[in-house]
Structures are given as C-alpha cells and as structure tokens.
Design an enzyme around this catalytic site. Sequence first.
Site, PDB file in Angstrom:
ATOM      1  N   ASP A 103      80.277   0.344  10.143  1.00 47.35           N
ATOM      2  CA  ASP A 103      81.545   1.034  10.362  1.00 47.35           C
ATOM      3  C   ASP A 103      81.588   2.453  10.274  1.00 47.35           C
ATOM      4  O   ASP A 103      80.859   2.791   9.498  1.00 47.35           O
ATOM      5  CB  ASP A 103      82.819   0.252   9.966  1.00 47.35           C
ATOM      6  CG  ASP A 103      84.095   0.806  10.358  1.00 47.35           C
ATOM      7  OD1 ASP A 103      84.240   1.103  11.605  1.00 47.35           O
ATOM      8  OD2 ASP A 103      84.862   1.200   9.490  1.00 47.35           O
TER       9      ASP A 103
ATOM     10  N   ASP B  92      84.965   4.996  10.297  1.00 46.56           N
ATOM     11  CA  ASP B  92      85.956   5.537   9.621  1.00 46.56           C
ATOM     12  C   ASP B  92      86.431   4.701   8.468  1.00 46.56           C
ATOM     13  O   ASP B  92      86.485   3.683   8.825  1.00 46.56           O
ATOM     14  CB  ASP B  92      86.947   5.850  10.670  1.00 46.56           C
ATOM     15  CG  ASP B  92      86.919   6.914  11.510  1.00 46.56           C
ATOM     16  OD1 ASP B  92      87.563   7.885  11.919  1.00 46.56           O
ATOM     17  OD2 ASP B  92      86.092   6.366  12.566  1.00 46.56           O
TER      18      ASP B  92
ATOM     19  N   ASP C 160      85.142  -1.622   6.123  1.00 46.44           N
ATOM     20  CA  ASP C 160      85.821  -1.470   4.934  1.00 46.44           C
ATOM     21  C   ASP C 160      87.367  -2.172   5.559  1.00 46.44           C
ATOM     22  O   ASP C 160      88.284  -2.044   4.721  1.00 46.44           O
ATOM     23  CB  ASP C 160      86.400   0.032   4.956  1.00 46.44           C
ATOM     24  CG  ASP C 160      86.958   0.604   6.031  1.00 46.44           C
ATOM     25  OD1 ASP C 160      86.352   0.747   7.185  1.00 46.44           O
ATOM     26  OD2 ASP C 160      88.232   0.997   6.141  1.00 46.44           O
TER      27      ASP C 160
END
Length: 230
Positions: free
Chosen positions: A12, A14, A178
């Site tokens: 991922d 951001d 995240d």
Amino acid sequence: MTAVKKELLIFDFDGTLIDSVPDLAQATNDMLSTLGKPTYPIDTIRNWVGNGSRMLVERALVGSVEVADGQLSKEDADHAEQVFFDAYAKVSGNNTVAYPNVDQGLKQLKQAGFTLALVTNKPIRFVPKILESFGWSDLFTEVLGGDSLPVKKPDPEPLRHVCRSLDIAPEHAVMIGDSKNDIFAGQNANIDTLGLSYGYNYGQDIRDLNPTMAFDDFQSLVDWVMSQYR
C-alpha cells in the site's frame, strides 16, 4: 506460520510508506472552503483517509466517516471531487513524508531479490510525481492506483491483477499495508498479509483484523520478511 518462499511484495502507499495526510487535509479543507463549507482539523481528516479520493470527499462533505446513502447527490459529489483534485494537484507532495526506515527498507528488499509492487487507492494521476520525489520510481515493477481498474481494495482483484501481470502465483505474494482495506484485499486474494500499526485504520488496531503478522515500525517488518520469506 507459512514457510513458503515469497517473490512478490505488494505495498500500500498512503499510511504504509508515506504520511500524506498533511497534503490531503490541506486539499480537503481548500475544497470545503471553495464550496463554502466548514473545514476540519487534520486529526479529524486523518480518520477519513484510506478508501480513495471519492470517499474522502464524501466524508468531508457530511463531516463523518459514516456516509449515509442519499445525503449527497451524484452531481454534488462529482463537483466536489473535481474541486478536491484541483486543490490536491497544487499541494500533492509538498508536506508528504516517508515513514522512518521506509526508503532504506524498500531498497534492502529490492536488493535482496524481491519484486516490489504498489497498489494504492490513491488516484493514479497523483502517484508518479510522489514516487519520483522520493526516488522510488524504479523500485516498483507494477503500480496500480485506485482508478486503474474498475474496482479497488478491499476488492482482491487489484492484487490478483498484479500477480497475473507479473506471472507470480498468489501463494508467492504478500500484501503489506496499514488498513483493513489492505488486509481484507489480501485475505480475499488468499495471500499472506503483513500489517503496520502506525498508519490510517480508522482508529482500529490492525491486529484485530488477523493479518499473518503485524509490526509497529517498518524496519521490524523488513527484518522479519528477510528472515522468513527468502
């Protein structure tokens, strides 16, 4: 614990590699100001990030992470999203920073022979500039944005697409992120998932989502990958 050798690490963006909230928050508030609506503190906007630009815009317009059906017309949301894009294009990358040890860690994994890919829900038009600013353009063999395919995370198709494109079986891939969008996408694609606790997960502990493993900092993740997946 799996002992299967891994070839492909899908990251991922951001909240995993970069903290882009300062720029996203500025663009969001610039959009709201342009539309004559109240603005919000950065810590509030932080909890709205992770599902792509459209959801961020809709959450900002209604002032909540929960967007009720029927509160926004498609026309209003379309217009607001375009205003947001214009604002973000002006500030994208200005205050975006890499999380600690990410630069060194990505290069360490690449040098160790792993293939790196990036699958983000951020619109693809904003991704190359940010990658270039960090000197990461050559690290990733495949890069997908949130609008590169008809669906985005948590749908597993972006991850499956990367595996097919690179001719790497899912069992030899790992999803690293995240938020629940990353973990669910990986789980739905039947690939290992590694969670990072410091990003944007709407206030929920990433460990609650039962990733294969979870880490509190990027270097710990890199060390574990190097010891377990090579």
